[in-house]
Design a protein around this motif. Structure first.
Motif, PDB file in Angstrom:
ATOM      1  N   GLY A 116      30.096  29.778  40.092  1.00 33.46           N
ATOM      2  CA  GLY A 116      31.378  29.476  39.480  1.00 33.46           C
ATOM      3  C   GLY A 116      31.465  29.711  37.990  1.00 33.46           C
TER       4      GLY A 116
ATOM      5  N   TYR B 173      28.540  36.506  37.397  1.00 33.54           N
ATOM      6  CA  TYR B 173      29.303  35.385  37.927  1.00 33.54           C
ATOM      7  C   TYR B 173      28.434  34.725  38.997  1.00 33.54           C
ATOM      8  CZ  TYR B 173      33.624  36.697  35.581  1.00 33.54           C
ATOM      9  OH  TYR B 173      34.582  36.978  34.651  1.00 33.54           O
ATOM     10  N   SER B 174      28.000  33.516  38.685  1.00 33.60           N
ATOM     11  CA  SER B 174      27.118  32.787  39.589  1.00 33.60           C
ATOM     12  C   SER B 174      27.483  31.319  39.554  1.00 33.60           C
ATOM     13  CB  SER B 174      25.663  32.972  39.155  1.00 33.60           C
ATOM     14  OG  SER B 174      24.782  32.167  39.925  1.00 33.60           O
TER      15      SER B 174
ATOM     16  N   SER C  95      21.692  33.979  43.426  1.00 29.31           N
ATOM     17  CA  SER C  95      23.044  33.544  43.766  1.00 29.31           C
ATOM     18  C   SER C  95      24.058  34.300  42.907  1.00 29.31           C
ATOM     19  CB  SER C  95      23.180  32.036  43.545  1.00 29.31           C
ATOM     20  OG  SER C  95      24.473  31.598  43.901  1.00 29.31           O
TER      21      SER C  95
ATOM     22  N   PHE D  68      27.740  36.259  42.639  1.00 25.61           N
ATOM     23  CA  PHE D  68      29.057  36.562  43.194  1.00 25.61           C
ATOM     24  C   PHE D  68      29.463  37.971  42.788  1.00 25.61           C
ATOM     25  CE2 PHE D  68      33.110  35.871  44.976  1.00 25.61           C
ATOM     26  CZ  PHE D  68      34.054  36.381  44.114  1.00 25.61           C
ATOM     27  N   SER D  69      29.339  38.270  41.509  1.00 24.70           N
ATOM     28  CA  SER D  69      29.607  39.614  41.008  1.00 24.70           C
ATOM     29  C   SER D  69      28.945  39.767  39.648  1.00 24.70           C
ATOM     30  CB  SER D  69      31.107  39.889  40.903  1.00 24.70           C
ATOM     31  OG  SER D  69      31.698  39.053  39.933  1.00 24.70           O
TER      32      SER D  69
END
Length: 119
Positions: free
Chosen positions: A103, A100-101, A27, A29-30
Motif C-alpha cells: 500500500g 508499490y508494496s 511483495s 504490486f508494481s
C-alpha cells in the motif's frame, strides 16, 4: 518486504563491455522508476541512469551514448548494458527501484556489484 539482487559485475579492460542485471522479488504490486547508481572509491553515490514505467530513460552525461538502461524481459528486472568502458567507470553499481508494496511507494536498493575497468 522487497529484495533487489544485482548480477553481472566484474573486471574488464578499457573499451570492453559488461551487462548488469537487477531482479526484484517479494511483495510487489508494481514498480515505478528503476535506476542504476554507482559509487567510486572515496566518493558519493551518483546517478548513472534511470527508466520510468513508461520507458523514458535518463542518463548521466558521461555515460550517454555508451550505456543503455532497459526494463528486462523478465518481470521486475532492469538491465544496464555498458559499452566502451573507461577506467573512470570503476565503482560499485547499485540498483534502485521505487516499488508499490503493502500500500505504499517505497525505494529499495540492491547490495551492489563491483565493476572494475583496467586501463
Amino acid at each position: 518486504q522487497v529484495h533487489l539482487v544485482e548480477s553481472g559485475g566484474g573486471l574488464v579492460e578499457a573499451g570492453g563491455s559488461l551487462r548488469l542485471s537487477c531482479a526484484a522479488s517479494g511483495s510487489i504490486f508494481s514498480i515505478n522508476t528503476m535506476g542504476w547508481y554507482r559509487q567510486a572509491p572515496g566518493k558519493q553515490r551518483d546517478l548513472v541512469a534511470t527508466i520510468t514505467s513508461g520507458g523514458t530513460s535518463n542518463y548521466e552525461d558521461s555515460v550517454k551514448g555508451r550505456f543503455t538502461i532497459s526494463r528486462g524481459n523478465a518481470k521486475n528486472t532492469v538491465d544496464l548494458q555498458m559499452n566502451s568502458l573507461k577506467p573512470e567507470d570503476t565503482g560499485v553499481y547499485y540498483c534502485n527501484m521505487y516499488v508499490y508494496s503493502m500500500g505504499r511507494l517505497q525505494t529499495y536498493w540492491g547490495q551492489g556489484t563491483q565493476v572494475t575497468v583496467s586501463s
